[in-house]
Design an enzyme around this catalytic site. Structure first.
Site, PDB file in Angstrom:
ATOM      1  N   SER A 132      31.900  35.765  16.876  1.00  0.00           N
ATOM      2  CA  SER A 132      30.577  35.298  16.961  1.00  0.00           C
ATOM      3  C   SER A 132      29.678  36.490  17.052  1.00  0.00           C
ATOM      4  O   SER A 132      29.512  37.303  16.384  1.00  0.00           O
ATOM      5  CB  SER A 132      30.505  34.386  17.858  1.00  0.00           C
ATOM      6  OG  SER A 132      29.485  33.393  17.544  1.00  0.00           O
ATOM      7  N   HIS A 166      31.045  31.768  11.582  1.00  0.00           N
ATOM      8  CA  HIS A 166      31.029  30.298  11.560  1.00  0.00           C
ATOM      9  C   HIS A 166      30.937  29.654  10.116  1.00  0.00           C
ATOM     10  O   HIS A 166      30.070  28.588  10.081  1.00  0.00           O
ATOM     11  CB  HIS A 166      30.046  29.631  12.450  1.00  0.00           C
ATOM     12  CG  HIS A 166      30.419  30.110  14.147  1.00  0.00           C
ATOM     13  ND1 HIS A 166      31.818  30.050  14.690  1.00  0.00           N
ATOM     14  CD2 HIS A 166      29.458  30.880  14.769  1.00  0.00           C
ATOM     15  CE1 HIS A 166      31.515  31.088  15.734  1.00  0.00           C
ATOM     16  NE2 HIS A 166      30.177  31.178  15.908  1.00  0.00           N
TER      17      HIS A 166
END
Length: 248
Positions: A132, A166
């Site tokens: 992330s 993501h």
């Protein structure tokens, strides 16, 4: 022997996202080439959340010599004393950057000079990885949605590409990423949760995954059209091929 600079950028995964699935964490540990590597966790993007640090130690302490760096605590973290942070980072085999706010991460790193320390560690051959925010930070440009709608962020630029994490888990982020590439963002990669892309120097070496269907995707502008192409992605849980039979 000098080690090749390596960065492993997770789309999402590892100990903080995939309880019971150690494939990505095992993969980055293996890249160090050390039986018991020195691993430093950098949880800046989470504000050095205590629970995140505890989970790191629970995951890695049995297999590595662990430490962490805190920029929001007076003690600076285990093993990284005041004035010696750079020496500590340069002494690691693997630096693992956690998720959270990439905007907060970049601001804190630049204020403390950690951005330059990590650049030196990378050049020395310390393996850098993260998920992330800990993936977005290494690239020239990236897409973050931590603080609301997806927005464009300028990162450290160790890798002269763009990145979107993501990619399968947050469809609105992938849509915005393709639009941004069409509007002039550097070409790069969209990486699913459970997938990761590994770079040697500034070149893509391979894409791997901890989930059978997770992929990485190359995204670029070709003849005024945004093109997305799946990157061949190796599933880390696949059984090793049987050795060839030796004729009697």
């Amino acid at each position: 022997m000098a080690r090749v600079p390596q960065i492993v950028a997770f789309g999402g995964g590892g100990f903080s996202m995939e309880a019971g699935n150690p494939l990505l964490d095992d993969y980055v540990l293996g890249l160090t080439g050390v039986e018991r590597p020195k691993v430093c966790f950098v949880p800046t993007a989470s504000g050095d959340a205590d629970h995140y640090v505890v989970r790191f130690y629970r995951t890695f302490a049995s297999r590595a010599d662990c430490s962490h760096v805190s920029l929001f605590r007076r003690d600076k973290g285990a093993g990284a004393v005041e004035g010696d942070l750079q020496a500590h980072l340069l002494d690691q085999d693997l630096i693992y950057v956690g998720g959270g706010s990439v905007l907060s991460l970049l601001g804190a790193w630049r204020a403390h000079g950690v951005d330059q320390m990590l650049r030196r560690a990378w050049r020395k051959g310390v393996v850098l990885c993260g998920l992330s925010a800990g993936s977005l930070c290494w690239f020239s440009e990236s897409v973050t949605a931590f603080h609301g709608p997806p927005q464009r962020v300028r990162g450290l630029g160790l890798l002269p590409w763009s990145n979107c994490v993501h990619y399968d888990g947050e469809p609105e982020r992938s849509v915005e990423y393709r639009q941004m590439v069409g509007d002039g963002m550097l070409p790069g990669w969209g990486v699913d949760d459970g997938a990761a892309i590994r770079f040697e120097g500034r070149e893509l070496a391979e894409a791997v995954a901890s989930r059978p269907k997770a992929k990485a995707h190359r995204v670029e502008l070709v003849n005024d059209e945004v093109v997305e192409v799946p990157v061949p992605t190796r599933y880390l849980g696949a059984p090793l091929p049987e050795p060839a039979a030796v004729p009697a």
